[in-house]
Design a protein around this motif. Structure first.
Motif, PDB file in Angstrom:
ATOM      1  N   VAL A 150       0.853  -1.185   0.000  1.00  0.00           N
ATOM      2  CA  VAL A 150       0.000   0.000   0.000  1.00  0.00           C
ATOM      3  C   VAL A 150       0.891   1.239   0.000  1.00  0.00           C
ATOM      4  CG1 VAL A 150      -1.803   1.251   1.246  1.00  0.00           C
ATOM      5  CG2 VAL A 150      -1.750  -1.251   1.314  1.00  0.00           C
ATOM      6  N   ASN A 151       0.844   1.994  -1.092  1.00  0.00           N
ATOM      7  CA  ASN A 151       1.608   3.237  -1.166  1.00  0.00           C
ATOM      8  C   ASN A 151       0.675   4.409  -0.902  1.00  0.00           C
ATOM      9  OD1 ASN A 151       4.247   2.296  -1.922  1.00  0.00           O
ATOM     10  ND2 ASN A 151       3.369   1.762  -3.920  1.00  0.00           N
ATOM     11  N   LEU A 152       0.856   5.054   0.237  1.00  0.00           N
ATOM     12  CA  LEU A 152       0.052   6.235   0.537  1.00  0.00           C
ATOM     13  C   LEU A 152       0.832   7.446   0.019  1.00  0.00           C
ATOM     14  CD1 LEU A 152      -2.410   7.460   2.107  1.00  0.00           C
ATOM     15  CD2 LEU A 152      -0.947   7.528   4.114  1.00  0.00           C
ATOM     16  N   VAL A 153       0.299   8.116  -1.008  1.00  0.00           N
ATOM     17  CA  VAL A 153       1.003   9.267  -1.581  1.00  0.00           C
ATOM     18  C   VAL A 153       0.415  10.547  -0.987  1.00  0.00           C
ATOM     19  CG1 VAL A 153       1.756  10.405  -3.703  1.00  0.00           C
ATOM     20  CG2 VAL A 153       1.297   7.950  -3.708  1.00  0.00           C
ATOM     21  N   LEU A 154       1.250  11.299  -0.282  1.00  0.00           N
ATOM     22  CA  LEU A 154       0.788  12.529   0.365  1.00  0.00           C
ATOM     23  C   LEU A 154       0.789  13.685  -0.638  1.00  0.00           C
ATOM     24  CD1 LEU A 154       2.637  12.167   3.780  1.00  0.00           C
ATOM     25  CD2 LEU A 154       0.342  11.442   3.135  1.00  0.00           C
ATOM     26  N   PRO A 155       0.050  14.745  -0.336  1.00  0.00           N
ATOM     27  CA  PRO A 155      -0.018  15.884  -1.265  1.00  0.00           C
ATOM     28  C   PRO A 155       1.365  16.441  -1.629  1.00  0.00           C
ATOM     29  CG  PRO A 155      -1.626  16.159   0.494  1.00  0.00           C
ATOM     30  CD  PRO A 155      -0.824  14.947   0.830  1.00  0.00           C
ATOM     31  N   ASN A 156       2.359  16.324  -0.733  1.00  0.00           N
ATOM     32  CA  ASN A 156       3.702  16.835  -1.058  1.00  0.00           C
ATOM     33  C   ASN A 156       4.552  15.822  -1.831  1.00  0.00           C
ATOM     34  OD1 ASN A 156       4.414  14.955   0.839  1.00  0.00           O
ATOM     35  ND2 ASN A 156       5.159  16.419   2.365  1.00  0.00           N
ATOM     36  N   GLY A 157       3.921  14.710  -2.237  1.00  0.00           N
ATOM     37  CA  GLY A 157       4.628  13.739  -3.064  1.00  0.00           C
ATOM     38  C   GLY A 157       5.305  12.616  -2.285  1.00  0.00           C
ATOM     39  N   GLN A 158       5.429  12.803  -0.983  1.00  0.00           N
ATOM     40  CA  GLN A 158       6.077  11.799  -0.140  1.00  0.00           C
ATOM     41  C   GLN A 158       5.234  10.512  -0.104  1.00  0.00           C
ATOM     42  OE1 GLN A 158       7.280  13.738   3.517  1.00  0.00           O
ATOM     43  NE2 GLN A 158       7.203  11.769   4.554  1.00  0.00           N
ATOM     44  N   VAL A 159       5.936   9.359  -0.094  1.00  0.00           N
ATOM     45  CA  VAL A 159       5.220   8.080  -0.078  1.00  0.00           C
ATOM     46  C   VAL A 159       5.416   7.381   1.263  1.00  0.00           C
ATOM     47  CG1 VAL A 159       5.058   5.799  -1.165  1.00  0.00           C
ATOM     48  CG2 VAL A 159       5.464   7.821  -2.571  1.00  0.00           C
ATOM     49  N   GLU A 160       4.343   6.865   1.816  1.00  0.00           N
ATOM     50  CA  GLU A 160       4.427   6.117   3.074  1.00  0.00           C
ATOM     51  C   GLU A 160       3.751   4.759   2.920  1.00  0.00           C
ATOM     52  OE1 GLU A 160       3.001   8.431   6.341  1.00  0.00           O
ATOM     53  OE2 GLU A 160       4.635   9.885   6.154  1.00  0.00           O
ATOM     54  N   ARG A 161       4.361   3.737   3.529  1.00  0.00           N
ATOM     55  CA  ARG A 161       3.850   2.378   3.336  1.00  0.00           C
ATOM     56  C   ARG A 161       3.415   1.714   4.636  1.00  0.00           C
ATOM     57  NH1 ARG A 161       8.696   0.321  -0.595  1.00  0.00           N
ATOM     58  NH2 ARG A 161       7.767   0.963  -2.565  1.00  0.00           N
TER      59      ARG A 161
END
Ligand code: HEC
Ligand code: HEC
Ligand code: HEC
Ligand code: HEC
Ligand code: HEC
Ligand code: HEC
Ligand code: HEC
Length: 487
Positions: A77-88
């Motif tokens: 699961v790649n959570l893409v934040l509005p600033n482009g950063q990806v969190e898994r």
């Protein structure tokens, strides 16, 4: 290089690849395993529903859902934040509740509060360097977490122009964090200080960093073991709610804003989290609707003896815990659990919840370092009831930027407010936005239960109070709703 060396090197390479692949295998199956566990949990729930469903169409729908979960393949699961950063993080933490509507995961992500390594899919490195061992509310890290900067660059609960919005700085000055009331009380009881000073009290430092206030005095060891280490240093431990259970650390903002059951165990949807280990709130959710049971994790638990340095739990504690698990609705049910047996209180001190009376500054501090409860508590009985001579204060809300509007955020019990409405005001000028005045009538809507109560006024009643005696003790001499020693 001769033939033999080539073969040797090739063998080495093969071996390396195999080891590498098997590490990779473990590494992948790790997160996939958590997801499969989550899918299975959904299947179990649906199958349980199926057992109690007889309607044909409903059964077909459930069976279809079960098949969908059975066919689902684990996926990163790649959570893409509005600033482009990806969190898994959600790759393993599937089904975890949204922390609050004011902090939606698709704009806030996880690491803004938790730290850690958002890209990692490995348990150890994902959690490496996380804030407060998974507890971002701890006061030692709150400056980085709650007091930090959001992914959109906006300052959060520190560094704002309006002081009331800097909860992180305020809470650190609150008596509940500094414990200065207790520390100075103990020193005075032992004749160490004539006044109310607390040596070494430093602004912004959690109480766990203060030295023992007895400075080598004879009872220093007992104070440390029985009082400070157990409960009364931030970073210390919350009192035992259940006999035989281990104590759990105090977690700053979380103590109030994340509701817990008496066991302090997680009961939500995230399958990676233990259901039996004590130390977490019930679900991954922040709230400002804090019921008296949450405050009573620490308050009204028993008797403190500052001379013997001993704490004795209230005799009916086990019943209180039981009642809390079943949930109390009526006044007569609440009254048994609210205060210590034998304590005096007026009726409203039970029908209302603690935070219906105790203001924001009472609970989260006002920036001053008080050294006694008497000085720290702002609210007075007269702030709601007035006196024989005067009605309580009030104010007209003049603009939508009034703080009163902010206090209603995320609380469905906040009564509709428009510019021009009249709200309550304490004698210190703090707003009581849940207290409203319409004509001659004043009422309050409980933030917790949503119940609306008319507030009786002293002025014009047959009350026999003295104007100069406005402390609660004076009122309780005549107004007691005695707790039946019920259990
Ligand atoms: C490889 C799977 C995995 C990943 C990736 C992962 N976690 Fe976890 N997490 C777990 C497991 C398993 C537990 C429970 C057991 C433990 O703490 O070791 C846990 C526990 C936690 C806890 C609770 C700690 C406590 O006090 O019990 C928090 C908070 C947490 N994770 C946050 C995060 C955040 C934030 C991220 C992303 C930066 C993340 N996790 C990424 C598997 C993972
Ligand atoms: C983690 C434990 C803990 C929790 C939870 C807690 N308190 Fe306290 N509270 C304390 C301690 C300890 C003191 C006394 C500090 C002293 O005298 O040095 C205190 C003092 C107070 C005071 C008097 C001083 C002041 O700052 O105004 C009020 C009022 C108060 N608490 C209300 C509440 C309310 C309302 C809640 C729930 C929303 C709550 N407390 C939750 C530990 C706690
Ligand atoms: C002793 C309990 C307690 C602790 C500890 C506590 N809060 Fe609160 N907090 C409350 C209560 C009660 C409210 C609702 C008060 C109100 O709106 O009048 C609240 C409201 C808030 C709000 C909403 C703003 C508002 O005006 O309602 C924020 C943001 C907040 N707290 C942040 C924090 C942070 C950050 C920490 C830790 C540094 C913290 N709180 C610690 C009790 C607490
Ligand atoms: C606004 C801050 C905030 C955000 C954003 C946030 N968390 Fe949390 N999280 C917390 C707090 C506070 C706790 C501690 C709750 C407690 O005491 O049980 C927590 C606890 C947890 C736990 C332990 C289980 C629990 O409910 O206590 C896990 C796992 C976790 N967080 C993972 C995540 C993941 C994954 C994300 C991103 C989707 C995330 N968190 C986003 C504040 C946040
Ligand atoms: C009906 C309003 C009301 C409710 C409900 C209420 N309080 Fe208070 N509380 C007060 C007032 C008023 C004072 C100040 C007492 C005085 O004037 O002497 C006070 C004082 C205190 C003090 C300071 C020490 C003392 O006893 O004077 C603490 C601590 C405290 N309250 C905690 C709590 C907690 C915890 C709850 C919930 C379990 C709670 N209160 C519920 C109105 C209330
Ligand atoms: C936040 C507002 C608020 C504060 C502060 C407050 N009260 Fe009340 N009081 C109420 C409300 C609302 C009622 C009516 C509902 C009820 O009695 O349950 C009430 C009712 C009363 C009554 C009449 C009910 C009865 O039969 O006993 C008395 C007496 C009273 N309060 C005394 C006090 C005393 C003493 C204090 C200070 C310790 C206090 N109040 C603080 C809101 C408040
Ligand atoms: C010497 C006894 C006495 C003291 C002290 C006293 N009261 Fe009263 N109070 C009364 C009596 C008697 C009544 C009238 C009762 C009635 O009408 O049923 C009353 C009525 C009230 C009422 C109106 C109740 C209603 O239902 O209309 C409120 C509110 C109240 N008192 C609050 C207070 C507060 C707050 C204090 C402390 C600052 C206080 N009283 C101190 C005796 C006292």
């Amino acid at each position: 290089m001769d033939k033999k060396s080539w073969l040797f090197a090739l063998g080495g390479l093969l071996l390396l690849t195999t080891v590498g692949l098997s590490i990779l295998g473990n590494y992948t199956s790790n997160w996939a395993m958590y997801q499969q566990k989550y899918f299975q949990a959904q299947i179990n729930t649906l199958q349980a529903q199926l057992k109690t469903t007889s309607h044909g169409q409903a059964r077909a729908k459930l069976e279809q859902q079960i098949t969908q979960w059975q066919n689902r393949k684990p996926q990163i699961v790649n959570l893409v934040l509005p600033n482009g950063q990806v969190e898994r993080c959600q790759t393993c933490h599937m089904g975890l509740e949204e922390i609050s509507t004011s902090h939606p995961p698709d704009t806030f992500g996880c690491t803004v509060c938790h730290g850690g390594n958002g890209l990692s899919l490995d348990l150890k490195t994902a959690h490496a360097d996380w804030y407060g061992q998974g507890h971002p509310g701890r006061l030692s890290v709150a400056g980085l977490t709650c007091g930090g900067t959001g992914p959109n660059g906006q300052t959060c609960h520190s560094g704002n122009k309006v002081q009331a919005q800097n909860e992180v700085d305020l809470v650190k000055t609150s008596l509940m964090s500094t414990k200065a009331g207790e520390l100075s009380f103990v020193r005075r009881m032992l004749g160490l200080d004539p006044g109310t000073k607390v040596p070494n009290l430093a602004l912004g430092e959690p109480a766990s960093q203060y030295p023992n206030p007895l400075n080598g005095g004879p009872r220093q060891a007992a104070l440390q073991t029985n009082c400070l280490s157990q409960c009364h240093q931030a970073g210390g431990l919350l009192p035992l709610l259940q006999k035989g259970k281990t104590e759990i650390p105090s977690n700053g903002c979380e103590n109030c804003h994340v509701l817990s059951n008496p066991d302090h165990t997680y009961v939500g949807q995230d399958v990676t989290i233990s259901r039996t280990e004590a130390g977490l709130g019930m679900v991954h959710q922040l709230t400002t609707q804090i019921p008296y049971t949450q405050c009573n994790q620490c308050h009204n638990q028993g008797l403190h003896d500052p001379i013997k340095m001993k704490f004795t739990p209230r005799v009916d504690l086990q019943q209180v815990v039981k009642d809390r698990q079943t949930g109390n609705k009526t006044w007569s049910a609440r009254v048994k659990d609210y205060y210590l047996p034998g304590e005096l209180f007026a009726k409203c001190e039970v029908s209302l919840d603690c935070i219906d009376c105790h203001t924001r500054e009472d609970v989260m501090g006002d920036g001053h370092m008080y050294t006694s409860e008497y000085a720290a508590v702002h609210i007075q009985c007269q702030d709601c009831h007035g006196t024989i001579n005067s009605l309580p204060l009030s104010k007209k809300v003049r603009s939508t930027s009034d703080l009163a509007f902010e206090e209603g955020i995320a609380n469905p019990n906040f009564p509709a407010l428009v510019v021009g409405d009249t709200i309550g005001l304490t004698h210190q000028g703090e707003e009581l936005p849940y207290v409203r005045q319409k004509g001659q009538t004043r009422y309050i809507v409980s933030r917790i239960t949503g119940t609306k109560y008319t507030i009786p006024m002293v002025k014009g009643s047959a009350c026999r109070q003295k104007l100069t005696e406005q402390g609660a003790d004076a009122c309780h001499a005549c107004h007691q709703a005695v707790s039946e020693q019920a259990h």
